[in-house]
Design a protein around this motif. Structure first.
Motif, PDB file in Angstrom:
ATOM      1  N   GLY A 185     -66.301 -11.189 -24.060  1.00 36.78           N
ATOM      2  CA  GLY A 185     -67.482 -10.783 -23.307  1.00 36.78           C
ATOM      3  C   GLY A 185     -67.639 -11.668 -22.084  1.00 36.78           C
ATOM      4  N   ARG A 186     -68.868 -11.773 -21.581  1.00 37.81           N
ATOM      5  CA  ARG A 186     -69.086 -12.527 -20.348  1.00 37.81           C
ATOM      6  C   ARG A 186     -68.629 -13.976 -20.474  1.00 37.81           C
ATOM      7  NH1 ARG A 186     -74.722 -14.112 -17.211  1.00 37.81           N
ATOM      8  NH2 ARG A 186     -73.746 -14.591 -15.209  1.00 37.81           N
ATOM      9  N   MET A 187     -69.045 -14.652 -21.549  1.00 36.29           N
ATOM     10  CA  MET A 187     -68.692 -16.052 -21.705  1.00 36.29           C
ATOM     11  C   MET A 187     -67.206 -16.215 -22.011  1.00 36.29           C
ATOM     12  SD  MET A 187     -69.550 -19.172 -21.538  1.00 36.29           S
ATOM     13  CE  MET A 187     -71.321 -19.037 -21.396  1.00 36.29           C
ATOM     14  N   GLY A 188     -66.686 -15.402 -22.920  1.00 39.93           N
ATOM     15  CA  GLY A 188     -65.275 -15.514 -23.262  1.00 39.93           C
ATOM     16  C   GLY A 188     -64.369 -15.251 -22.081  1.00 39.93           C
ATOM     17  N   SER A 189     -64.679 -14.210 -21.302  1.00 35.24           N
ATOM     18  CA  SER A 189     -63.874 -13.899 -20.127  1.00 35.24           C
ATOM     19  C   SER A 189     -63.928 -15.026 -19.105  1.00 35.24           C
ATOM     20  CB  SER A 189     -64.349 -12.593 -19.492  1.00 35.24           C
ATOM     21  OG  SER A 189     -64.126 -11.499 -20.358  1.00 35.24           O
ATOM     22  N   ASP A 190     -65.094 -15.649 -18.965  1.00 33.83           N
ATOM     23  CA  ASP A 190     -65.212 -16.769 -18.037  1.00 33.83           C
ATOM     24  C   ASP A 190     -64.375 -17.951 -18.503  1.00 33.83           C
ATOM     25  OD1 ASP A 190     -66.391 -17.796 -15.603  1.00 33.83           O
ATOM     26  OD2 ASP A 190     -67.615 -19.102 -16.856  1.00 33.83           O
ATOM     27  N   HIS A 191     -64.313 -18.173 -19.817  1.00 34.82           N
ATOM     28  CA  HIS A 191     -63.475 -19.254 -20.332  1.00 34.82           C
ATOM     29  C   HIS A 191     -61.989 -18.931 -20.157  1.00 34.82           C
ATOM     30  CE1 HIS A 191     -66.385 -22.070 -21.740  1.00 34.82           C
ATOM     31  NE2 HIS A 191     -66.899 -21.297 -22.674  1.00 34.82           N
ATOM     32  N   VAL A 192     -61.609 -17.673 -20.292  1.00 32.52           N
ATOM     33  CA  VAL A 192     -60.219 -17.288 -20.027  1.00 32.52           C
ATOM     34  C   VAL A 192     -59.867 -17.627 -18.576  1.00 32.52           C
ATOM     35  CG1 VAL A 192     -58.640 -15.338 -19.788  1.00 32.52           C
ATOM     36  CG2 VAL A 192     -60.089 -15.512 -21.816  1.00 32.52           C
ATOM     37  N   ARG A 193     -60.750 -17.240 -17.649  1.00 31.01           N
ATOM     38  CA  ARG A 193     -60.525 -17.569 -16.236  1.00 31.01           C
ATOM     39  C   ARG A 193     -60.431 -19.081 -16.048  1.00 31.01           C
ATOM     40  NH1 ARG A 193     -63.211 -20.048 -12.766  1.00 31.01           N
ATOM     41  NH2 ARG A 193     -65.036 -20.152 -14.137  1.00 31.01           N
ATOM     42  N   ARG A 194     -61.323 -19.798 -16.691  1.00 26.43           N
ATOM     43  CA  ARG A 194     -61.386 -21.262 -16.535  1.00 26.43           C
ATOM     44  C   ARG A 194     -60.080 -21.907 -17.024  1.00 26.43           C
ATOM     45  NH1 ARG A 194     -65.918 -21.504 -18.361  1.00 26.43           N
ATOM     46  NH2 ARG A 194     -67.020 -21.957 -16.416  1.00 26.43           N
ATOM     47  N   LEU A 195     -59.640 -21.507 -18.212  1.00 30.32           N
ATOM     48  CA  LEU A 195     -58.410 -22.071 -18.770  1.00 30.32           C
ATOM     49  C   LEU A 195     -57.199 -21.704 -17.922  1.00 30.32           C
ATOM     50  CD1 LEU A 195     -59.157 -21.347 -22.517  1.00 30.32           C
ATOM     51  CD2 LEU A 195     -58.672 -23.619 -21.594  1.00 30.32           C
TER      52      LEU A 195
END
Length: 345
Positions: free
Chosen positions: A15-25
């Protein structure tokens, strides 16, 4: 890990948070790569995985954790799914960065604490990202050094521009004030012993049946008092502040002094509109710290005990909301695994 020590991470929840963490990593963090993403929506998982080289999509967290490519897990799924994911990670002895809440209630959070205690070593870092914000970290260092003398009070402000449909008064405690609860425990190194919730007349901007704003009062084991203004439909932006009042001084974090402009007969700056913008750097630092510690074979930062304690205080807070009375916090005995120290608090 790969030969160069790069950490293969499975991100659970896209979701929003998980996708942002994927981008971050994938784009920001060094020393790690996204090896897998997991979501019950298989098409969404495939769509996210397709944007990352060498990433595999799964619908089952257990399958992802069994992969030889996965060295660590980042849990960003909805709270009710956290306990099962954490216990599965323990079964593989995998390090975990778990977004808050650890679990949605104190009973299940305590089960996670007990399961980790049976492992005999820490594996969980809970995603209380404010501990990694530069201003909050400076405030913590100042308090630890005795720069304000003995802390007496904290004054906290937590404002959101608006709430999504279905947002409830309980969520004001469980999803918002939970951060002030953790910040209080971290800054003061004291447990919260009682909660009182006061309700002024609701704002005309508050949705029907939502009592907004509220004032939450926290009492601590060391005799400090903390007030939290929670106002989730303030209309103008996202603001988080914390002022510490000590015997010999005060200090405030969260003013977020950015670019200050004088033009066209006006002066001022920008107010962030949500937490993703306001705490972007804190999220980056949090994930980098987790990756660095994991590569060293350590687990640092907010612990499963911190997640459990926050859940216990939230439960007392919800009861205080509903009763209008001062409510004491029921807390289990703290296991030795979570004794305060560099790897814990």
């Amino acid at each position: 890990m790969t030969r160069d020590g790069t950490l293969g991470v499975a991100v659970i929840g896209t979701g929003r948070m998980g996708s942002d963490h994927v981008r971050r990593l994938d784009e920001v963090i060094s020393g790690a790569r996204v090896a897998a993403v997991v979501d019950i929506d298989g098409e969404r998982a495939k769509s996210v995985a397709a944007r990352v080289d060498g990433c595999t999509a799964y619908t089952d967290p257990a399958a992802a954790m069994a992969s030889a490519d996965v060295d660590a897990v980042l849990v960003a799924s909805p709270g009710p799914a956290h306990e099962a994911a954490l216990l599965e990670a323990f079964a593989h002895d995998l390090p975990v960065l778990c977004e808050k809440p650890l679990t949605p209630d104190a009973a299940s959070a305590l089960r996670v604490v007990e399961a980790e205690e049976r492992l005999g070593h820490r594996r969980v870092q809970v995603g209380f990202m404010r501990r990694y914000d530069a201003e909050f970290a400076q405030l913590k260092a100042l308090l630890d050094a005795g720069g304000l003398g003995r802390p007496l009070m904290l004054h906290c402000t937590h404002r959101n521009a608006s709430t999504p449909p279905g947002f409830t008064s309980r969520m004001m405690i469980n999803d918002s004030v939970v951060h002030e609860i953790d910040v209080t425990r971290w800054l003061l190194e004291q447990e919260i012993t009682a909660v009182t919730v006061l309700r002024p007349a609701p704002s005309s901007a508050a949705p029907e049946a939502l009592s907004d704003p509220q004032l939450v009062l926290l009492e601590t084991s060391g005799g400090a008092v903390v007030d939290v203004e929670i106002f989730v439909n303030c209309g103008f932006g996202y603001q988080v502040r914390c002022e510490a009042v000590g015997e010999s001084g005060t200090a405030r974090a969260g003013d977020a002094h950015g670019l200050y402009v004088n033009a066209a007969g006006r002066w001022g700056g920008e107010i962030a509109q949500d937490y993703v913008v306001r705490f972007r750097d804190a999220y980056d630092r949090q994930v980098q710290a987790w990756v660095d510690a994991t590569r060293r074979g350590e687990t640092t930062g907010p612990s499963a005990w911190d997640g459990y304690a926050a859940a216990a205080v939230c439960e007392a807070g919800v009861r205080a909301q509903e009763s209008g009375e001062r409510t004491t916090v029921a807390l289990a005995e703290r296991p030795a695994l979570y004794a305060p120290g560099p790897a814990g608090r």
